[in-house]
Design a protein around this motif. Structure first.
Motif, mmCIF file in Angstrom:
data_model
loop_
_atom_site.group_PDB
_atom_site.id
_atom_site.type_symbol
_atom_site.label_atom_id
_atom_site.label_comp_id
_atom_site.label_asym_id
_atom_site.label_seq_id
_atom_site.Cartn_x
_atom_site.Cartn_y
_atom_site.Cartn_z
ATOM 1 N N VAL A 349 6.862 25.849 -11.340
ATOM 2 C CA VAL A 349 6.127 24.754 -11.979
ATOM 3 C C VAL A 349 5.511 23.929 -10.854
ATOM 4 O O VAL A 349 6.193 23.115 -10.230
ATOM 5 C CB VAL A 349 7.078 23.910 -12.855
ATOM 6 C CG1 VAL A 349 6.292 22.871 -13.627
ATOM 7 C CG2 VAL A 349 7.862 24.801 -13.816
ATOM 8 N N GLN A 350 4.247 24.172 -10.605
ATOM 9 C CA GLN A 350 3.623 23.582 -9.409
ATOM 10 C C GLN A 350 3.497 22.061 -9.490
ATOM 11 O O GLN A 350 3.238 21.503 -10.548
ATOM 12 C CB GLN A 350 2.216 24.161 -9.220
ATOM 13 C CG GLN A 350 2.202 25.658 -9.026
ATOM 14 C CD GLN A 350 0.788 26.178 -9.147
ATOM 15 O OE1 GLN A 350 0.110 26.382 -8.167
ATOM 16 N NE2 GLN A 350 0.333 26.381 -10.373
ATOM 17 N N ARG A 351 3.675 21.423 -8.325
ATOM 18 C CA ARG A 351 3.495 19.985 -8.215
ATOM 19 C C ARG A 351 2.777 19.705 -6.902
ATOM 20 O O ARG A 351 2.622 20.606 -6.078
ATOM 21 C CB ARG A 351 4.849 19.293 -8.247
ATOM 22 C CG ARG A 351 5.734 19.630 -7.051
ATOM 23 C CD ARG A 351 7.121 19.057 -7.214
ATOM 24 N NE ARG A 351 7.639 18.530 -5.959
ATOM 25 C CZ ARG A 351 8.871 18.067 -5.815
ATOM 26 N NH1 ARG A 351 9.701 18.043 -6.838
ATOM 27 N NH2 ARG A 351 9.275 17.589 -4.652
ATOM 28 N N GLY A 352 2.360 18.443 -6.719
ATOM 29 C CA GLY A 352 1.612 18.115 -5.515
ATOM 30 C C GLY A 352 2.429 18.341 -4.257
ATOM 31 O O GLY A 352 3.562 17.891 -4.165
ATOM 32 N N GLY A 353 1.876 19.073 -3.295
ATOM 33 C CA GLY A 353 2.579 19.350 -2.054
ATOM 34 C C GLY A 353 1.696 18.971 -0.891
ATOM 35 O O GLY A 353 0.618 18.424 -1.101
ATOM 36 N N PRO A 354 2.032 19.250 0.357
ATOM 37 C CA PRO A 354 3.250 19.958 0.789
ATOM 38 C C PRO A 354 4.468 19.027 0.787
ATOM 39 O O PRO A 354 4.335 17.847 0.498
ATOM 40 C CB PRO A 354 2.907 20.355 2.227
ATOM 41 C CG PRO A 354 1.962 19.304 2.687
ATOM 42 C CD PRO A 354 1.163 18.914 1.476
ATOM 43 N N GLU A 363 -0.404 20.093 -9.621
ATOM 44 C CA GLU A 363 -1.346 20.620 -8.653
ATOM 45 C C GLU A 363 -1.319 22.141 -8.809
ATOM 46 O O GLU A 363 -0.373 22.682 -9.360
ATOM 47 C CB GLU A 363 -0.927 20.201 -7.241
ATOM 48 C CG GLU A 363 -2.061 20.127 -6.241
ATOM 49 C CD GLU A 363 -1.672 19.313 -5.005
ATOM 50 O OE1 GLU A 363 -1.826 18.082 -5.023
ATOM 51 O OE2 GLU A 363 -1.192 19.925 -4.035
ATOM 52 N N GLN A 364 -2.358 22.789 -8.292
ATOM 53 C CA GLN A 364 -2.380 24.259 -8.359
ATOM 54 C C GLN A 364 -2.316 24.827 -6.950
ATOM 55 O O GLN A 364 -2.991 25.797 -6.642
ATOM 56 C CB GLN A 364 -3.679 24.728 -9.020
ATOM 57 C CG GLN A 364 -3.841 24.308 -10.461
ATOM 58 C CD GLN A 364 -5.116 24.880 -11.046
ATOM 59 O OE1 GLN A 364 -6.209 24.548 -10.614
ATOM 60 N NE2 GLN A 364 -4.972 25.762 -12.027
ATOM 61 N N SER A 365 -1.483 24.215 -6.119
ATOM 62 C CA SER A 365 -1.563 24.557 -4.704
ATOM 63 C C SER A 365 -0.527 25.576 -4.239
ATOM 64 O O SER A 365 -0.358 25.768 -3.044
ATOM 65 C CB SER A 365 -1.463 23.272 -3.879
ATOM 66 O OG SER A 365 -0.402 22.490 -4.351
ATOM 67 N N ASP A 366 0.158 26.223 -5.169
ATOM 68 C CA ASP A 366 1.149 27.231 -4.764
ATOM 69 C C ASP A 366 0.653 28.656 -4.985
ATOM 70 O O ASP A 366 1.451 29.593 -5.016
ATOM 71 C CB ASP A 366 2.470 27.040 -5.517
ATOM 72 C CG ASP A 366 3.172 25.748 -5.127
ATOM 73 O OD1 ASP A 366 2.796 25.169 -4.092
ATOM 74 O OD2 ASP A 366 4.084 25.320 -5.855
ATOM 75 N N LEU A 367 -0.656 28.821 -5.126
ATOM 76 C CA LEU A 367 -1.163 30.182 -5.311
ATOM 77 C C LEU A 367 -0.992 30.996 -4.029
ATOM 78 O O LEU A 367 -0.540 32.142 -4.059
ATOM 79 C CB LEU A 367 -2.638 30.147 -5.736
ATOM 80 C CG LEU A 367 -3.314 31.503 -5.905
ATOM 81 C CD1 LEU A 367 -2.576 32.369 -6.918
ATOM 82 C CD2 LEU A 367 -4.767 31.336 -6.344
ATOM 83 N N PHE A 368 -1.318 30.376 -2.901
ATOM 84 C CA PHE A 368 -1.184 31.101 -1.630
ATOM 85 C C PHE A 368 0.268 31.501 -1.359
ATOM 86 O O PHE A 368 0.550 32.626 -0.973
ATOM 87 C CB PHE A 368 -1.715 30.262 -0.465
ATOM 88 C CG PHE A 368 -3.208 30.330 -0.272
ATOM 89 C CD1 PHE A 368 -4.002 31.164 -1.055
ATOM 90 C CD2 PHE A 368 -3.834 29.555 0.704
ATOM 91 C CE1 PHE A 368 -5.378 31.228 -0.880
ATOM 92 C CE2 PHE A 368 -5.208 29.612 0.893
ATOM 93 C CZ PHE A 368 -5.987 30.445 0.099
#
Ligand SMILES: Cc1ncc(C[n+]2csc(CCOP(=O)(O)OP(=O)(O)O)c2C)c(N)n1
Ligand code: SF4
Lengths: 627, 348
Positions: A349-354, A363-368
């Protein structure tokens, strides 16, 4: 569905609308989530389509009355298909000064403010940060809006004057007054809420009764006080017939796993460690012991993923749920699952990172990291949910793919989908896709020796579990000899095994559905390509642009690894490709790299979902620049 | 011999120790203490008669963690430090499987310490064999959490400055229900303890002092050499006094909570005054665990070997199973009902 009868007074105009978006905002203690959820339940039962999104402060107990403590519940409901909670709101319910101050900028010009005037006293105004002596309700600064001031606290106290309840308890039901008022305003029945409150407070009859009184007081207040210019009716939406419920993304994910295990005839094992905004999946599954679900709250995410390795080896459907920092910790364990070639579902469940980043924001920043976040060449299938209800389907499908490919599968949702809710047309369990499980069979003397790494037509190896006579074998993190699975340091074998593991994932594309165009022409000037929770915003933006005559289409990806086998063909049918993402640009790199085309990007990294207007603006910009 | 052929013998119930050995040749260095432990494991499994297909060996990474490859059972050679976590998942999903964990001092007490302690506390019915060589073998000789103060290794050229982990004390502290220590050169004791551990319903920790002749040779020789062994070790036997030394001339006595060494020949004490071992006594076990300094100080306390502590406590998987049964008795597992939840509405 028949229209509900209405009690109207002659002085109020009866108006109709297609959709309305409301933002309920107040202090964390004002019960805004309950109010919003009740309004949503009523609207859903009435037959509206809708979409909701709770927006809590990240502090558990922020100081009362401050902007940090404002809790919001956004929702949009209507007689047409609703895909988002709305960009800008038609109505702002402000239970205190801080709510008004912090949310006014997302109210439409000319929109309605329903303000709890009692909470605009000197203290609250100061806590909200208004300058000394300024009260926005009184100084004319809101003249561009339809301002409805209601003395909610005073009226609530009056309604319960003879209840004998302590004032503190009475004040707690002030949100119900507003709810009643809104039901009147939108011509909705109060019965749903009254029924639900009876269930919720079944051991506290007095509370349910008091709340009912206050809801009615709010409703009648709307009817008699004549402060609104009109009363609105929003017709039921044309939705598929069937039985519906409300569901959040996290609850849907949990159910998808239980459904998959049940259909596959497997025990469900969830090894997990709590993390916002993923914990509800663990909490939900902990309640499903009657399905034989085993939840294991490990000491950390490493323990969680490793317990899944053990459980999967033992023949359970093993799953783990997490969010960014947890996925980082699971990296090594996932690599082990890749080389062991055992099935596992990882719901991230993606959230704002890092790092800890924005724990409560999407956020959608865990695709990589999902694609590449393991050492060595360690590909895994990756799929993403596009809406709260779609979390059910993606979790279910992740399980199916994991078993079919004997591989860990990463299922991406995000903090927005996790908490937002939608009406869900409850599926008939009999109609869910079949999940076939075949464990390796026991062997007797004289049978061929068992080969743990002999592959089937999908390149999957046999799921061979302890307790099966005659096929004992050892597997591990060291490279394996093809077929026998024994440790092998042979250079050519390592290359072969690396290739087989990659091909197994690539080959999955042959069995996945083809990519379709969601809206717009099959060929043309611009394709907007999205993935995950941007679905609603892109859908609306493209629909509006199409209505205005722009040559634009929308395709939305569920399968991120491998991509659908016709994706390249589709992309090359358009002159331009635009990829909006809630990250700094990730899918766009994969697309550019794989299909060698100059895809354009639109990125929003504010811990907030896109507004449809932001995407539309970019569409118009790209198409205008070209003209 | 193929595995399928061997499985026939299970049916006939005449498995020998060698039947538990896989077809892979062990690849430890000559003289490595791991060999004798492996041999005892084969022997004990044959004695216990557990079916090979119902047994699984789970390990992490290290020389010692290669052990599963040499077992003709199920097995996972996992990742460094996580053997216990992998084993927990397997045992929870499959309580019917006999789960053994092979781990090293680095694997269990450095990188995997957290999982190790949690497993003991949760009390899953598994057996942990901790092969302690007080060094990192596989990575070629760096100090480990059990290395001694002052020990010179490739990463501590001037000697370690870390106080070592005491596996017995830390396990008791974690709430372990079975804690024992043995040594690679005592096959009979390894066997006895393994048999007890197998019978113990709960997590069993067996620490095995294991000589690494390559990187830490002789670390335990004081406990094995004829000249020093008797004065430096005491064997724990239930209900027996703690007696040791040449000709059994010494004993350990409790002075309050303080253990002291007495001379049975000269001091005015009899065997009846000595500390009587009681493996069900947690406080005594904790004191025993503290007999950890080398027998060079004035007290000359011996190092105990044997079962320090054993306690009956519910296991994790039994408790989970009971909750599942209770839930299932109350509520039918009906997917459609689950989907519906508390509130639904119908669109006609
Ligand atoms: C994540 C990770 N870090 C480091 C290593 C390197 N490594 C492998 S084994 C080992 C230490 C092994 O020591 P021990 O557990 O005592 O086993 P022994 O080899 O002495 O039997 C280390 C540091 C690794 N494999 N994985
Ligand atoms: S390095 Fe030491 S522990 Fe490792 S196999 Fe060789 S002797 Fe045994």
């Amino acid at each position: 569905m028949s229209e509900k009868s209405e009690v109207s007074t002659p002085t109020v105009e009866n108006l109709s609308k297609e959709s309305v978006s409301i933002l309920f905002a107040g202090d964390s203690g004002d019960g805004m989530q309950l109010t919003g959820n009740q309004f949503a339940a009523t609207s859903a039962e009435f037959g509206h389509d809708l979409n909701t999104f709770p927006n809590f402060p990240s502090e558990i107990r922020a100081p009362v009355g401050t902007i940090a403590g404002v809790s919001g519940f956004q929702m949009q409901f209507g007689s047409t298909s609703i895909y988002t909670p709305g960009d800008l709101f038609d109505v702002l319910v402000a239970m205190n000064a801080a709510a008004l101050k912090s949310k006014l900028h997302i109210l439409k010009r000319g929109g309605m403010i329903i303000a709890n005037a009692d909470s605009f006293d000197e203290k609250n105004l100061r806590l909200a940060g208004y300058p000394e002596g300024v009260n926005p309700l009184e100084d004319g600064s809101l003249s561009n809006y339809e301002l409805i001031k209601v003395d909610v606290i005073r009226l609530t106290r009056a309604a319960l004057a003879d209840s004998g309840m302590p004032q503190k308890t009475i004040d707690r039901s002030k949100n119900m007054f507003v709810l009643g008022l809104l039901y009147w305003l939108y011509n909705l029945p109060i019965e749903t809420t009254i029924r639900e409150l009876k269930v919720k407070f079944k051991n506290k009859a007095g509370v349910a009764e008091a709340n009912e009184k206050v809801i009615k007081a709010g409703y009648y207040y709307g009817e008699t006080c004549q402060m609104f210019n009109g009363r609105y009716t929003i017709k039921p939406a044309k939705m598929k017939t069937g039985v519906y419920r409300h569901i959040t993304g996290n609850a849907a994910s949990a159910m998808g796993l239980t459904a998959a295990a049940t259909k596959a005839g497997l025990q469900l094992f969830l090894g997990s460690y709590p993390i916002t905004p993923a914990s509800e999946i663990l909490q939900e599954l902990a309640k499903q012991k009657h399905f034989g679900v085993k939840t294991f709250q490990a000491e950390d995410e490493i323990g969680a993923v490793c317990s899944c390795v053990g459980a999967a080896y033992g023949g359970a459907l093993a799953a783990t749920n997490t969010s960014g920092p947890g996925l980082s910790l699971k990296s090594e364990g996932l690599g082990l699952a890749v080389i062991l070639e055992i099935p596992m579902v990882i719901i991230n469940v993606q959230r704002g990172g890092p790092s800890t980043g924005l724990p409560t924001k999407p956020e959608q920043s865990d695709l990589f990291i999902s694609m590449f976040g393991r050492h060595g060449d360690a590909p895994v299938p990756v799929i993403a949910a596009r809406s709260a209800t779609d979390c059910f389907d993606t979790a279910y499908e992740s399980a199916r793919i994991a078993i079919e490919t004997m591989s860990p599968v990463i299922c991406l949702t995000d903090g927005y989908l996790a908490l937002s809710s939608e009406p869900w047309l409850i599926p008939n369990p009999d109609n869910l896709a079949e999940i076939k499980v075949e464990f390796a069979k026991p062997r007797k003397p004289g049978d061929e020796p068992f080969m743990p790494y002999q592959r089937d037509e999908n390149l999957a190896r046999p799921w061979s579990i302890p307790g099966t006579a005659g096929i004992q074998h050892r597997i591990g993190g060291l490279e394996k000899d093809n077929l026998t699975g024994n440790v092998s340091h042979d250079p050519a074998n390592h290359e072969l095994m690396t290739k087989l593991r990659a091909e197994k994932v690539e080959k999955l594309a042959e069995r996945l559905p083809l990519q379709t165009i969601d809206n717009g022409p099959e060929k043309g000037k611009l394709l907007v390509l999205g993935w995950g929770s941007t679905y609603g915003a892109i859908k609306l933006a493209v629909a509006e642009a199409l209505a205005e005559g722009y040559d634009v289409a929308h395709a939305h990806l569920r399968y991120l690894n491998p991509f659908p086998r016709n994706l390249g063909e589709i992309l090359h049918n358009y002159e331009q490709v635009l990829i909006p993402e809630n990250n700094y640009g990730q899918l766009v790199h994969l697309i550019r790299d794989k299909y060698l085309l100059p895809a354009k990007q639109l990125n929003k990294v504010q811990g907030l979902p896109f507004k449809a207007a932001e995407i539309k603006e970019k569409i118009v910009e790209l198409l205008k620049a070209e003209a | 011999m193929t595995e399928a052929l061997k499985s026939n013998e299970i049916e006939q119930g005449k498995l020998k120790a060698s039947d538990y050995a896989s077809d892979q040749e062990p690849r430890w260095c000559p003289g490595c203490g791991d060999y004798s432990v492996l041999k005892q494991i084969h022997t004990v499994l044959a004695e216990l008669g557990h079916k090979r297909e119902d047994t699984a060996f789970i390990s992490g990474i290290g020389c010692s963690s290669r052990l599963p490859y040499y077992m003709d059972t199920y097995g996972i050679h996992g990742i460094h430090g996580r053997a216990t976590a992998i084993a927990e998942g397997l045992k929870i999903a499959r309580p019917d499987i006999n789960v053994w964990i092979a781990t090293g001092d680095g694997d269990a007490l450095a990188i995997g310490l957290n999982h190790f302690l949690q497993l003991l506390r949760r009390n899953l019915n598994v057996n942990v064999i901790l092969l302690n060589n007080e060094i990192y073998g596989l990575t070629k000789g760096q100090f480990s959490p059990t290395s001694r103060v002052g020990q010179k290794t490739v990463t501590t050229p001037m000697g370690t400055i870390e106080y070592p982990v005491n596996a017995m004390a830390i396990s008791l502290g974690a709430g372990a229900t079975f804690v024992a220590r043995t040594i690679d050169r005592s096959p009979a004791q390894i066997r006895d303890i393994m048999l007890r551990a197998d019978r113990h319903r709960g997590a069993s920790l067996i620490e095995v002092y294991q000589n690494c002749p390559i990187f830490n040779d002789g670390a335990f020789s004081i406990f094995t050499e004829k000249s020093t062994k008797t004065d430096s070790t005491v064997i724990l036997e239930q209900d027996k006094p703690l007696i040791f030394g040449e000709n059994n001339n010494k004993g350990v006595k409790l002075d309050g909570t303080k253990p002291i060494v007495v001379d049975l020949e000269n001091d005015n004490v009899s065997a009846n005054d000595l500390w009587i071992h009681d493996e069900t006594d947690y406080v005594k076990a904790s004191i025993l665990a503290r007999l950890f300094e080398m027998p060079s100080g004035e007290m000359n306390l011996p190092r105990p070997f044997g079962i320090f502590y054993a306690e009956d406590r519910f296991t994790y998987e039994d408790a989970l199973d009971a909750q599942i049964k209770e839930a299932q008795a109350k509520q039918k597992a009906d997917l459609y009902e689950l989907f519906k939840g508390a509130t639904t509405w119908e669109i006609k």
